[in-house]
Design an enzyme around this catalytic site. Structure first.
Site, PDB file in Angstrom:
ATOM      1  N   GLU A 101     -46.727 153.766  -4.718  1.00  0.00           N
ATOM      2  CA  GLU A 101     -46.839 153.410  -6.392  1.00  0.00           C
ATOM      3  C   GLU A 101     -45.453 154.197  -6.941  1.00  0.00           C
ATOM      4  O   GLU A 101     -45.275 155.214  -6.537  1.00  0.00           O
ATOM      5  CB  GLU A 101     -48.057 154.018  -6.694  1.00  0.00           C
ATOM      6  N   ASP A 102     -45.412 153.589  -8.126  1.00  0.00           N
ATOM      7  CA  ASP A 102     -44.484 154.024  -8.989  1.00  0.00           C
ATOM      8  C   ASP A 102     -44.809 155.588  -9.594  1.00  0.00           C
ATOM      9  O   ASP A 102     -44.229 156.521  -9.728  1.00  0.00           O
ATOM     10  CB  ASP A 102     -43.973 153.202 -10.164  1.00  0.00           C
ATOM     11  N   ASP A 105     -51.077 158.189 -13.110  1.00  0.00           N
ATOM     12  CA  ASP A 105     -51.389 158.680 -14.555  1.00  0.00           C
ATOM     13  C   ASP A 105     -52.690 159.117 -14.647  1.00  0.00           C
ATOM     14  O   ASP A 105     -52.994 160.287 -14.107  1.00  0.00           O
ATOM     15  CB  ASP A 105     -50.956 157.740 -15.658  1.00  0.00           C
ATOM     16  N   LYS A 133     -48.229 162.501 -12.872  1.00  0.00           N
ATOM     17  CA  LYS A 133     -48.391 163.342 -14.397  1.00  0.00           C
ATOM     18  C   LYS A 133     -49.747 164.093 -14.107  1.00  0.00           C
ATOM     19  O   LYS A 133     -50.829 163.363 -14.406  1.00  0.00           O
ATOM     20  CB  LYS A 133     -48.617 162.067 -15.399  1.00  0.00           C
ATOM     21  N   PHE A 154     -44.094 159.259 -21.974  1.00  0.00           N
ATOM     22  CA  PHE A 154     -43.965 157.919 -21.285  1.00  0.00           C
ATOM     23  C   PHE A 154     -42.498 157.641 -20.807  1.00  0.00           C
ATOM     24  O   PHE A 154     -41.556 157.917 -21.391  1.00  0.00           O
ATOM     25  CB  PHE A 154     -44.262 157.130 -22.406  1.00  0.00           C
ATOM     26  N   ARG A 167     -37.042 148.341 -16.268  1.00  0.00           N
ATOM     27  CA  ARG A 167     -37.218 148.400 -14.871  1.00  0.00           C
ATOM     28  C   ARG A 167     -35.984 148.521 -14.209  1.00  0.00           C
ATOM     29  O   ARG A 167     -35.947 149.169 -13.211  1.00  0.00           O
ATOM     30  CB  ARG A 167     -38.129 147.246 -14.417  1.00  0.00           C
TER      31      ARG A 167
HETATM   32  P1  IMP Z   1     -53.218 154.957 -13.877  1.00  0.00           P
HETATM   33  O1  IMP Z   1     -54.349 153.839 -13.564  1.00  0.00           O
HETATM   34  O2  IMP Z   1     -53.468 155.620 -15.143  1.00  0.00           O
HETATM   35  O3  IMP Z   1     -52.941 156.001 -12.844  1.00  0.00           O
HETATM   36  O4  IMP Z   1     -52.009 154.082 -14.454  1.00  0.00           O
HETATM   37  C1  IMP Z   1     -51.119 153.735 -13.341  1.00  0.00           C
HETATM   38  C2  IMP Z   1     -50.164 152.681 -13.911  1.00  0.00           C
HETATM   39  O5  IMP Z   1     -49.726 152.938 -15.340  1.00  0.00           O
HETATM   40  C3  IMP Z   1     -48.952 152.791 -13.189  1.00  0.00           C
HETATM   41  O6  IMP Z   1     -48.658 152.044 -12.133  1.00  0.00           O
HETATM   42  C4  IMP Z   1     -47.924 152.199 -14.237  1.00  0.00           C
HETATM   43  O7  IMP Z   1     -48.017 150.781 -14.407  1.00  0.00           O
HETATM   44  C5  IMP Z   1     -48.566 152.618 -15.683  1.00  0.00           C
HETATM   45  N1  IMP Z   1     -48.053 153.695 -16.110  1.00  0.00           N
HETATM   46  C6  IMP Z   1     -48.587 154.890 -16.338  1.00  0.00           C
HETATM   47  N2  IMP Z   1     -47.639 155.912 -17.075  1.00  0.00           N
HETATM   48  C7  IMP Z   1     -46.482 155.257 -17.077  1.00  0.00           C
HETATM   49  C8  IMP Z   1     -45.342 155.421 -17.845  1.00  0.00           C
HETATM   50  O8  IMP Z   1     -45.169 156.874 -18.332  1.00  0.00           O
HETATM   51  N3  IMP Z   1     -44.349 154.792 -18.060  1.00  0.00           N
HETATM   52  C9  IMP Z   1     -44.700 153.434 -17.311  1.00  0.00           C
HETATM   53  N4  IMP Z   1     -45.876 152.926 -16.915  1.00  0.00           N
HETATM   54  C10 IMP Z   1     -46.873 153.765 -16.715  1.00  0.00           C
HETATM   55 MG    MG Z   2     -47.642 150.226 -11.659  1.00  0.00          MG
END
Ligand code: IMP
Ligand code: MG
Length: 181
Positions: A101-102, A105, A133, A154, A167
């Site tokens: 995963e990238d 969050d 994060k 962000f 991207r």
């Molecule tokens: P989560 O479900 O809140 O953990 O969100 C994960 C997804 O939200 C990631 O796979 C990203 O696609 C997006 N995301 C969360 N933080 C960022 C950020 O700082 N920049 C870009 N995309 C983010």
């Molecule tokens: Mg993502």
């Protein structure tokens, strides 16, 4: 328009990204050995990371892709309600699965994917996230491999988007807050 002009700063330059990915690849090669793991890229954000990480691995491994969407959230926040748009092609029963995963969050997206995979009786499911994060976490989730812990800002680039742009940047940058507020 130049994408770079919308950045407040570069958080992780390309050479640091690549050096850390090389370390992760060495660790993964050691840990997985001859178990032929399946690396699962979560599209679209994980695509740059997966393709660079895969090329650092010295062990036999397979690749697969999955696409998900989260509903209802703002563009800079995931809603936690996740839907599978494209599922794996691979039967993961008795397979060692590594989710690539990238960014983690809130953790909600990965929590959902992990639960979905675990119901399919794999040999193991682990998570490799380029960015983490920690301050934003809402659900408890084990991160087996992490590239970098980052502050609550962000970020874009290296697969990560804002409104589908940025991207392609080869580094991780912080978007100017006025871009999304
Ligand atoms: P989560 O479900 O809140 O953990 O969100 C994960 C997804 O939200 C990631 O796979 C990203 O696609 C997006 N995301 C969360 N933080 C960022 C950020 O700082 N920049 C870009 N995309 C983010
Ligand atoms: Mg993502």
């Amino acid at each position: 328009m130049r994408l770079q002009d919308n950045l407040a700063k570069i958080l992780i330059p390309s050479d640091r990204l690549q050096a850390r990915i090389y370390e992760l690849g060495a660790q993964l090669s050691q840990d997985y050995g001859d178990t032929r793991p399946l690396l699962v890229c979560v599209l679209k954000g994980g695509v740059m990371f997966l393709s660079d990480l895969s090329r650092t691995l010295s062990i036999p491994h397979e690749l697969d892709f999955m696409a998900i969407s989260s509903y209802g959230g703002k563009r800079v926040e995931s809603s936690g309600v996740v839907r599978i748009l494209m599922d794996l092609n691979t039967n993961i029963e008795q397979r060692h699965v590594l989710i690539v995963e990238d960014i983690i969050d809130t953790g909600r997206t990965l929590y959902y994917i992990r639960e979905t995979f675990q119901a399919r009786n794999p040999a193991s499911v682990k998570i490799c996230a380029l960015l983490n994060k920690p301050e934003r976490r809402e659900v408890e989730i084990p991160l087996d491999y992490v590239g970098f812990d980052i502050p609550n800002e962000f970020v874009v680039g290296y697969g990560l988007d804002f409104d589908e742009l940025y991207r392609n940047l080869p580094y991780i940058g912080v978007l100017k807050p006025e871009m999304y507020s």
